[in-house]
Design a protein around this motif. Structure first.
Motif, PDB file in Angstrom:
ATOM      1  N   UNK A  61       0.795  -1.101  -0.173  1.00  0.00           N
ATOM      2  CA  UNK A  61       0.515  -0.025   0.181  1.00  0.00           C
ATOM      3  C   UNK A  61       1.103   1.191  -0.103  1.00  0.00           C
ATOM      4  N   UNK A  62       0.251   1.886  -0.196  1.00  0.00           N
ATOM      5  CA  UNK A  62       1.165   3.060   0.063  1.00  0.00           C
ATOM      6  C   UNK A  62       1.730   4.865  -0.720  1.00  0.00           C
ATOM      7  N   UNK A  63       0.782   4.053  -2.237  1.00  0.00           N
ATOM      8  CA  UNK A  63       1.051   4.400  -3.517  1.00  0.00           C
ATOM      9  C   UNK A  63      -0.397   5.679  -4.575  1.00  0.00           C
ATOM     10  N   UNK A  64      -1.424   4.513  -4.936  1.00  0.00           N
ATOM     11  CA  UNK A  64      -2.991   4.540  -5.445  1.00  0.00           C
ATOM     12  C   UNK A  64      -3.600   5.154  -4.451  1.00  0.00           C
ATOM     13  N   UNK A  65      -3.583   4.038  -3.262  1.00  0.00           N
ATOM     14  CA  UNK A  65      -4.788   4.433  -2.507  1.00  0.00           C
ATOM     15  C   UNK A  65      -5.055   5.060  -2.398  1.00  0.00           C
ATOM     16  N   UNK A  66      -4.111   6.274  -1.651  1.00  0.00           N
ATOM     17  CA  UNK A  66      -4.344   7.670  -0.570  1.00  0.00           C
ATOM     18  C   UNK A  66      -5.086   8.985  -1.829  1.00  0.00           C
ATOM     19  N   UNK A  67      -4.393   8.875  -3.130  1.00  0.00           N
ATOM     20  CA  UNK A  67      -5.209   9.204  -3.918  1.00  0.00           C
ATOM     21  C   UNK A  67      -6.812   9.024  -4.325  1.00  0.00           C
ATOM     22  N   UNK A  68      -7.210   8.272  -4.013  1.00  0.00           N
ATOM     23  CA  UNK A  68      -8.413   7.649  -4.947  1.00  0.00           C
ATOM     24  C   UNK A  68      -9.142   8.399  -3.896  1.00  0.00           C
ATOM     25  N   UNK A  69      -9.134   8.450  -2.394  1.00  0.00           N
ATOM     26  CA  UNK A  69     -10.265   9.864  -1.173  1.00  0.00           C
ATOM     27  C   UNK A  69      -8.981  10.755  -2.190  1.00  0.00           C
ATOM     28  N   UNK A  70      -8.416  11.523  -2.255  1.00  0.00           N
ATOM     29  CA  UNK A  70      -8.186  12.604  -1.781  1.00  0.00           C
ATOM     30  C   UNK A  70      -9.316  13.113  -3.447  1.00  0.00           C
ATOM     31  N   UNK A  71      -8.706  12.558  -4.435  1.00  0.00           N
ATOM     32  CA  UNK A  71     -10.156  12.590  -5.349  1.00  0.00           C
ATOM     33  C   UNK A  71     -10.911  12.796  -5.234  1.00  0.00           C
TER      34      UNK A  71
END
Length: 310
Positions: A271-281
């Protein structure tokens, strides 16, 4: 005799989704504060049907991030055996509620509910997932609409890693409606040459070795290793797969991280790559949706062009 020992090959640098998503959230927070000065308070309604443990975690994280950036969140829960009509009636109420700017239905839904019927019941201007047919069609036509969160987040990662994407060859592995297809469309809009590799592609590794950018989104753990990559490629791993490990279950991507980083120049960890970006967007889309609705209330055009993937 002098022994010549070659230095170990350089390993790819990690693309830090946590750090980049934090910057996106800071941008959203600043815009939310600016809207508050105009008495505008963006709100996100989240609908959860049933008690799926993974969905519970995803919803909790989304609501927590919303609170952190100042977006009001409204959680609606329905029982596992709730009827499709009950879900559609709730969505109709949320569509009609001017204080609700974004509507998110947490997927998957129970088997007896038609997901497509539910998705298309959400008003396109409140569809913060970007899954409604009008938003999908607008994206393909080059109209800037509410865009699926994961591909939008991937584009931000790529822009911060590569800068100008114009002229680069991108290969998207996977053709899902949620990630693969919109990802390919956004890359085309960024002036990339784009190939889509899928289960029927002939000699997929050879096609991938032509790519400057590889986006993997197939849901198969460790499918892509170093042999699939051109030296120096940038790898975005969208996959989140739970596999057995020595100390219990662990999350891995569609890319064999240890192998791929010996060839790639940059790679997202899982983890730590794309996952956090999904929630941010998701939250950025909620902000944009509130601005779209404000424009309509003020008598502006029904179709408003807004940046959603920057």
């Amino acid at each position: 005799m002098t022994l010549l020992i070659s230095p170990p090959p350089a390993l790819a640098r990690d693309i830090d989704g946590k750090a980049i998503s934090a910057r996106v959230l800071d941008e959203v927070r600043e815009e939310v504060l600016a809207l508050a000065e105009e008495q505008i308070y963006p709100a996100l309604a989240v609908l959860l049907v049933g008690e799926d443990p993974a969905s519970e975690v995803y919803v909790r994280n989304k609501l927590l991030r919303a609170k952190e950036v100042g977006i009001r969140s409204l959680e609606h829960r329905l029982a596992e055996n709730a009827s499709q009509n009950e879900v559609l009636e709730l969505i109709a109420q949320l569509n009609a509620d001017a204080s609700v700017n974004g509507i998110l239905v947490q997927l998957p839904l129970p088997a007896h509910i038609d997901e497509q019927a539910v998705i298309h019941a959400i008003h396109p201007i409140k569809d913060v997932d970007g899954f409604h047919r009008e938003n999908v069609g607008g994206l393909v036509q080059g109209i800037e609409v509410l865009t699926p969160c994961t591909p939008s987040g991937c584009m931000r990662l790529l822009r911060e890693t590569c800068g100008d994407l114009s002229g680069l060859h991108a290969v998207v592995i996977g053709r899902s409606n949620i990630v693969g297809k919109p990802m390919a469309t956004l890359l085309l809009q960024a002036d990339c040459s784009v190939s889509v590799v899928h289960s029927r592609s002939v000699d997929a590794p050879t096609l991938c070795r032509m790519a400057d950018i590889v986006v993997a989104a197939v849901g198969r753990p460790h499918l892509i290793d170093a042999s699939w990559l051109k030296p120096g490629a940038v790898v975005i791993d969208v996959g989140i797969n739970r596999i057995a490990g020595e100390s219990g279950p662990r999350l891995v991507g569609d890319v064999d991280y240890a192998s791929a980083r010996t060839v790639a120049s940059a790679i997202t960890p899982v983890p730590g790559g794309v996952g956090p970006m999904t929630i941010a967007y998701l939250l950025k889309n909620t902000l944009i949706a509130s601005q779209l609705q404000r424009a309509v209330q003020l008598g502006g055009p029904q179709v408003v062009s807004v940046p959603v993937s920057g």
